[in-house]
Enzyme design. Structure first.
Site, PDB file in Angstrom:
ATOM      1  CB  CYS A  79      -1.002  -0.018   1.153  1.00 57.79           C
ATOM      2  SG  CYS A  79      -2.305   1.230   0.963  1.00 57.79           S
ATOM      3  CG  HIS A 183      -4.143  -3.496   2.410  1.00 58.47           C
ATOM      4  ND1 HIS A 183      -3.202  -2.989   3.266  1.00 58.47           N
ATOM      5  CD2 HIS A 183      -4.735  -2.432   1.842  1.00 58.47           C
ATOM      6  CE1 HIS A 183      -3.230  -1.666   3.218  1.00 58.47           C
ATOM      7  NE2 HIS A 183      -4.148  -1.297   2.358  1.00 58.47           N
ATOM      8  CD  GLU A 185      -2.155  -5.925   5.093  1.00 55.54           C
ATOM      9  OE1 GLU A 185      -1.617  -6.354   4.047  1.00 55.54           O
ATOM     10  OE2 GLU A 185      -2.404  -4.731   5.287  1.00 55.54           O
TER      11      GLU A 185
END
Lengths: 209, 259
Positions: A79, A183, A185
């Site tokens: 990001c 992202h 994650e």
């Protein structure tokens, strides 16, 4: 061991938790000495480029990241960490890290129905093979939340694109750096798999597995 | 192009899972983190945890809960219920919630929306609205009124006005929850959802009334919603998230299908 750079930029703990979920050993550090000597680096980030750069400069982490990059340490940017690795950003007038030629730009959307930030699940279209993108199939989606995106000067450094009022670069690679606008994650199984692949990536651009 | 989202809502009371039917008669149906994990693995695009106790004493329990959830769920999740200050919002965000939903406290003091958006970003600031149908009046021209306190207190505020005001104040997303439809399983309030979705420039999550996959289709097409929130139809095992998404995908709605 992966070192996640902790520079007050939001999603550090999410990245750490995601690494733990897939058994990837990782730690966070805000110490430039530790970062410069790291085996592998994840450079995450949510927030604004000007305050992030200010913080990195103030702490000396900017030099540590550059040194690590120059000594071929594999780096994964996420990001904001995919934006400030370029030379500059339309978000602010500060110089960025300049690891990759190019700049970060803001969405300029003609379609008034499309909103900024670009937020939600969207398709990542692989345009060039890379070890970190192995296994990503047509139609696979990842989670995005951002208003700016990286625009590398050399199109050869673009590895994946996403369509939001036109294609933009969502994954760039340059030497031992790979960086994604989405992202991993927060992108479920597919995102976690990318973190796993990062542990096996030696910093070169050869397809593994 | 962005996909439409399937959002699963879990009502949490004291760290336990509960599901309200018309906001009354709650009963516990298990561990919310384990349930959320199951939904995440089954293709939910987002989870909402709604703290239905929302007492001050419960705040610390909720932070612990969010940390536990964040270590188990690797998709975005939001937390709502009893958020009254920037501090509440920031703590939840730091504990691992992607977004924070404000409702009653924002109705009572609307600047709270701006304060939270400034602190954690508009993209993480969700305005949740409980809305009921009324006869249109000069004060409530849309015929939809904002209610608070779990749906029992009418506020004399027009829902359409409040949605636009919420956007102006910095909310990055709206939850349109129909009190009339909530728990009925008779379909979302399509007209209300569409009215709001067409009037704002931020994403709208439709909430309340899902009983069948067709209802999700209706609200994502005719209702113009960006996301459909479900609760009981997945909690009680009638449909899995995968089944709902396969149905919607099969009818031509762009959904995330590889999960």
């Amino acid at each position: 061991m992966i070192t996640i750079i902790d520079y007050n930029a939001g999603n550090i703990r999410s990245v750490l938790r995601a690494c733990a979920e897939v058994g990837v050993s990782a730690m966070t550090s805000s110490d430039p000495g530790v970062v410069a000597k790291a085996e592998k680096i994840i450079f995450p980030g949510v927030g604004a480029a000007p305050s992030a750069m200010e913080y990195l400069k103030k702490t000396g982490l900017d030099t540590a990241i550059k040194d690590a990059f120059m000594s071929s340490v594999p780096i994964l940017g996420i990001c904001l960490g995919a934006q400030i690795v370029l030379e500059s950003s339309e978000e602010g007038s500060q110089q960025c890290l300049g690891l990759v030629p190019g700049k970060t730009v803001r969405f300029k959307l003609k379609d008034k129905l499309l909103k900024i930030p670009h937020m939600g699940w969207n398709e990542v279209k692989v345009v060039k093979s890379h070890a970190l993108l192995d296994g990503i199939k047509s139609g696979d989606e990842f989670y995005f939340v951002h208003s700016y995106y990286p625009d590398p000067a050399d199109r050869q450094n673009i590895y994946a694109m996403t369509d939001y009022g036109g294609d933009f670069c969502c994954a760039l690679g340059y030497k031992n750096l790979f960086a994604v606008q989405f992202h991993p994650e927060k992108s479920g199984r597919l995102g976690l798999q990318m973190l796993e692949r990062f542990t096996r990536w030696e910093g070169n651009n050869l397809t593994t597995q | 192009m962005l996909s439409k989202r399937l959002v699963v809502c879990l009502d949490v009371r004291g760290g336990k899972l509960a599901k309200s039917i018309r906001f009354a008669d709650t009963k516990d149906i298990g561990d919310p983190v384990a349930r959320a994990r199951q939904y995440y693995e089954d293709g939910a695009d987002e989870i909402v945890f709604y703290d239905i106790t929302a007492s001050r004493e419960n705040r610390d329990i909720m932070i612990e809960f969010v940390e536990k959830a964040a270590s188990q769920i690797f998709i975005p999740f939001s937390v709502g219920g009893g958020i009254r200050s920037v501090e509440d919002a920031t703590k939840l965000r730091n504990a691992g919630a992607e977004k924070v939903n404000v409702n009653t406290a924002a109705v009572l003091r609307k600047e709270l929306i701006t304060e939270i958006a400034d602190a954690i970003g508009s993209q993480s600031t969700v305005l949740s609205m409980d809305i009921r149908r009324v006869s249109p009046t000069e004060k409530i021209p849309s015929g939809y009124e904002i209610v608070v306190n779990g749906g029992i207190a009418p506020m004399g505020i027009d829902a359409l006005w409040w949605a636009k005001e919420g956007e102006r104040l910095g909310a990055g997303e709206l939850v349109v929850n129909s009190i009339d439809a909530d728990g009925t399983r008779d379909n979302y309030e399509i007209k209300l959802t569409r009215m709001i979705a067409e009037s704002v420039g931020i994403p709208v999550i439709a909430s309340g009334g899902a009983g069948k996959p067709e209802h999700l289709y209706d609200v994502l097409t005719e209702g113009r919603a960006d996301a459909a929130l479900v609760a009981s139809i997945v909690h009680y095992g009638e449909y899995t998230c995968r089944q709902l998404k396969e149905y919607l995908h099969g009818r031509g709605i762009k959904m995330r299908m590889n999960f």
